[in-house]
Design a protein around this motif. Structure first.
Motif, short mmCIF file in Angstrom:
data_model
loop_
_atom_site.label_atom_id
_atom_site.label_comp_id
_atom_site.label_asym_id
_atom_site.label_seq_id
_atom_site.Cartn_x
_atom_site.Cartn_y
_atom_site.Cartn_z
N ASN A 128 1.22 -1.34 0.09
CA ASN A 128 0.04 0.09 -0.20
C ASN A 128 0.75 1.94 -0.05
OD1 ASN A 128 -2.95 -0.32 0.40
ND2 ASN A 128 -1.64 -2.42 1.69
N PRO A 129 1.80 1.67 -1.41
CA PRO A 129 2.06 3.24 -0.93
C PRO A 129 1.09 4.44 -1.53
CG PRO A 129 1.99 1.95 -3.59
CD PRO A 129 1.45 0.87 -2.26
N HIS A 130 1.46 5.38 -0.46
CA HIS A 130 0.89 6.60 -0.63
C HIS A 130 0.87 7.58 -1.46
CE1 HIS A 130 3.45 8.83 1.60
NE2 HIS A 130 3.65 7.92 2.54
N GLY A 131 0.00 8.60 -1.68
CA GLY A 131 0.74 9.50 -2.10
C GLY A 131 0.66 10.49 -1.22
N GLN A 149 -8.21 -4.76 4.73
CA GLN A 149 -7.32 -6.00 4.33
C GLN A 149 -6.77 -7.08 5.06
OE1 GLN A 149 -3.98 -3.49 1.86
NE2 GLN A 149 -5.44 -2.30 0.65
N ALA A 150 -7.01 -6.33 5.89
CA ALA A 150 -5.84 -7.60 7.27
C ALA A 150 -7.30 -8.50 7.27
CB ALA A 150 -5.18 -7.11 8.31
N ARG A 151 -8.17 -7.74 8.10
CA ARG A 151 -9.05 -8.32 8.62
C ARG A 151 -10.16 -9.61 7.21
NH1 ARG A 151 -13.80 -6.27 12.44
NH2 ARG A 151 -15.51 -7.29 12.09
N MET A 152 -9.86 -8.80 6.26
CA MET A 152 -10.37 -9.84 5.58
C MET A 152 -9.28 -11.50 4.59
SD MET A 152 -11.13 -7.25 1.95
CE MET A 152 -11.96 -8.12 1.07
N GLY A 153 -7.66 -11.01 5.31
CA GLY A 153 -7.39 -12.36 5.87
C GLY A 153 -6.06 -12.50 4.80
N ALA A 154 -5.64 -11.21 4.79
CA ALA A 154 -4.61 -11.03 3.60
C ALA A 154 -3.42 -9.66 4.99
CB ALA A 154 -4.55 -9.61 2.67
N ALA A 155 -2.11 -9.96 4.18
CA ALA A 155 -0.82 -8.93 5.05
C ALA A 155 -0.58 -8.07 4.63
CB ALA A 155 0.55 -9.89 5.13
N ALA A 156 -0.91 -6.64 5.18
CA ALA A 156 -1.25 -5.55 4.37
C ALA A 156 -0.27 -4.61 4.70
CB ALA A 156 -2.65 -4.57 4.60
N LEU A 157 1.30 -3.79 3.53
CA LEU A 157 2.69 -3.21 4.44
C LEU A 157 2.12 -2.06 3.82
CD1 LEU A 157 5.32 -3.22 5.66
CD2 LEU A 157 6.06 -3.42 3.04
N ALA A 158 1.96 -0.87 4.57
CA ALA A 158 2.00 0.52 4.61
C ALA A 158 3.29 1.09 4.86
CB ALA A 158 1.16 1.86 5.09
N ASP A 201 2.24 -16.32 -4.55
CA ASP A 201 1.89 -16.14 -5.79
C ASP A 201 -0.11 -15.49 -5.48
OD1 ASP A 201 3.54 -18.14 -7.28
OD2 ASP A 201 2.85 -19.33 -6.19
N ARG A 202 0.54 -15.33 -4.25
CA ARG A 202 -0.83 -13.31 -4.51
C ARG A 202 -0.82 -12.56 -3.51
NH1 ARG A 202 -5.62 -16.11 -0.65
NH2 ARG A 202 -3.93 -17.45 0.17
N LEU A 203 0.27 -11.55 -4.58
CA LEU A 203 0.76 -10.54 -4.09
C LEU A 203 0.22 -8.88 -5.26
CD1 LEU A 203 4.81 -11.33 -4.45
CD2 LEU A 203 2.87 -11.12 -2.17
N ALA A 204 -0.70 -7.96 -4.19
CA ALA A 204 -0.91 -7.08 -5.25
C ALA A 204 -0.12 -5.47 -4.48
CB ALA A 204 -2.64 -7.24 -4.14
N VAL A 205 -1.46 -4.92 -5.14
CA VAL A 205 -0.01 -3.87 -4.84
C VAL A 205 -1.60 -2.24 -5.24
CG1 VAL A 205 0.58 -2.75 -7.25
CG2 VAL A 205 1.26 -1.84 -4.83
N THR A 206 -1.88 -1.29 -4.06
CA THR A 206 -2.82 -0.13 -4.86
C THR A 206 -2.24 0.85 -4.06
OG1 THR A 206 -4.86 0.38 -4.66
CG2 THR A 206 -3.67 -1.21 -2.18
N GLY A 207 -2.62 2.12 -4.71
CA GLY A 207 -2.42 3.75 -4.13
C GLY A 207 -3.02 4.17 -5.15
N GLY A 208 -3.02 5.09 -3.96
CA GLY A 208 -4.16 6.49 -4.70
C GLY A 208 -3.21 7.09 -4.81
N SER A 209 -3.41 8.40 -6.51
CA SER A 209 -2.36 9.81 -6.17
C SER A 209 -1.24 9.50 -6.84
CB SER A 209 -2.50 10.99 -5.69
OG SER A 209 -2.53 11.69 -6.43
N GLY A 210 -0.55 9.95 -6.71
CA GLY A 210 1.02 9.46 -6.36
C GLY A 210 1.52 7.78 -5.70
N SER A 215 2.38 2.15 -7.70
CA SER A 215 1.75 1.18 -8.06
C SER A 215 1.83 -0.03 -9.16
CB SER A 215 0.03 1.11 -7.62
OG SER A 215 -0.04 1.41 -5.51
N PHE A 216 1.63 1.37 -10.34
CA PHE A 216 1.42 0.17 -11.97
C PHE A 216 3.39 0.26 -12.24
CE2 PHE A 216 -0.31 4.94 -13.31
CZ PHE A 216 1.02 5.67 -13.64
#
Length: 393
Positions: A128-131, A149-158, A201-210, A215-216
């Motif tokens: 989870n990179p931030h802007g 994200q954690a409560r849904m069952g994932a490890a989330a890093l900011a 095999d289940r790694l995601a990235v998401t962030g807003g603005s910057g 993320s991309f």
């Protein structure tokens, strides 16, 4: 009038990041094109890859060009991860702790790790990179999405942008900051995959603005990323107004020209959710950027893996409705438990999340503070010494 609007958009982003960008021959920055010019560019680009093989060839060239443009080509990252972890707190269905990772000697990534209260088997990892906001890691929008994200069952890093928050010893406005920031993102992936309960095999990235740009970019250059959700940033005409986004020649070289739509598409055919709104440079996504992305995904017979959540009446943020769209996408593709976020009425409810103070989330204190912090110049010197453009990526 068009040129005035383009200038205003660029100045707005420069103010967020703290530094305006000087024009350079090989840099595409801010609103480099009008919306019509950018749409025409996409039409031109599409002609370059009428087949999957042609897109694969262009994709390989773009990845190589991005790494070269950021001067990260041929750099072998250190294997050792020096990690500081402390102050783990149990919340309602999740935990949060303060964490720092030594990205390279003396150059630290500061952030927070959110985990499910109970971990069974392998779980997804979400970055989870931030802007652009000095203390954005502590912002409620970042805390809420990571906790959910954690409560849904994932490890989330900011973690902090370079030079923001607790990222000390370096100025975000410094030269080649996009290089350091992307290197930190790669090291963040190194860390989250080092956790024995995280499914590589289940790694995601998401962030807003910057953070959407980060993320991309990360998904483009690191094939360990399996799912991308850039928020309010994928645009054909806007290239980012900060040095961390467009201050190095990743969009235009003597060999090619590209834009953030193609860069975002480099994750294809893996799942991607593009989140957009009606009040910034992503306002045209449903009719301009999305069809282009669908064409690329179509080369892999994977149109069902590219989606757009568009909020025409909303602005530039990573607010509740946008977060809910990402939760549903994660549940769909990673098998996370969306029911853990639902109220008795069946609606997604984030009220269980306890937003922490910045002081509570701080990593560095009297007991946990590295002796020496590297400057931007020292960090870049370290990378320069290990750069080998002739090494295969």
């Amino acid at each position: 009038m068009i040129h005035v609007l383009r200038l205003l958009l660029l100045l707005a982003c420069c103010n967020l990041c703290g530094k305006c960008l000087a024009a350079e021959p090989m840099l595409l920055q801010g609103a480099a094109y009008t919306e019509a010019e950018a749409a025409a560019k996409l039409v031109e680009f599409a002609k370059l890859y009428p087949t999957r093989a042609a897109w694969d060839e262009r994709g390989a060239m773009l990845r190589k060009g991005i790494l070269a443009g950021m001067q990260l080509d041929g750099i072998v990252r250190p294997h050792d991860l020096r990690v500081i972890r402390h102050s783990r707190r149990a919340m309602d269905g999740y935990t949060v702790e303060n964490i720092a990772i030594e990205s390279l000697p003396g150059f630290w990534i500061t952030g927070n790790l959110y985990l499910p209260a109970m971990i069974e088997g392998k779980i997804p990892g979400i970055l989870n990179p931030h802007g652009h906001k000095p203390n954005k890691r502590f912002d409620s929008s970042v805390q809420i999405r990571c906790a959910a994200q954690a409560r849904m069952g994932a490890a989330a890093l900011a973690w902090d942008m370079v030079g923001f928050g607790e990222s000390q010893g370096c100025d975000h406005r410094s030269e080649r900051v996009s290089r350091l920031q992307t290197f930190n993102s790669l090291r963040a992936v190194d860390f989250i995959t080092s956790l024995d309960f995280v499914d590589p095999d289940r790694l995601a990235v998401t962030g807003g603005s910057g953070g959407g740009t980060q993320s991309f970019l990360l998904a483009a250059v690191d094939d360990r990323i399996d799912l991308s959700m850039p928020v309010v940033m994928v645009s054909a005409h806007f290239f980012g107004g900060c040095v961390c986004e467009s201050g190095m020649p990743i969009h235009k070289t003597s060999a090619y020209e590209t834009n953030n739509v193609e860069i975002a598409a480099l994750i294809a055919p893996k799942p991607m959710l593009v989140v957009s709104d009606g009040d910034d440079w992503t306002k045209n996504v449903p009719r301009v950027e999305l069809p282009h992305l669908q064409q690329i995904y179509g080369h892999y017979d994977a149109r069902d893996r590219i989606e757009n959540a568009h909020f025409a009446d909303e602005g530039h943020d990573y607010g509740p409705s946008k977060r809910q769209a990402t939760y549903r996408f994660l549940a769909k593709h990673f098998g996370l438990d969306l029911s853990t976020l639902k109220s008795s009425a069946g609606q997604i409810d984030e009220s269980f999340i306890e937003v922490q103070s910045a002081d509570a989330l701080m990593v560095f204190d009297d007991k946990h503070r590295p002796a020496d912090l590297a400057s931007c110049a020292q960090a870049n010197d370290w990378l320069d010494a290990r750069r080998n453009p002739y090494r295969n990526p």
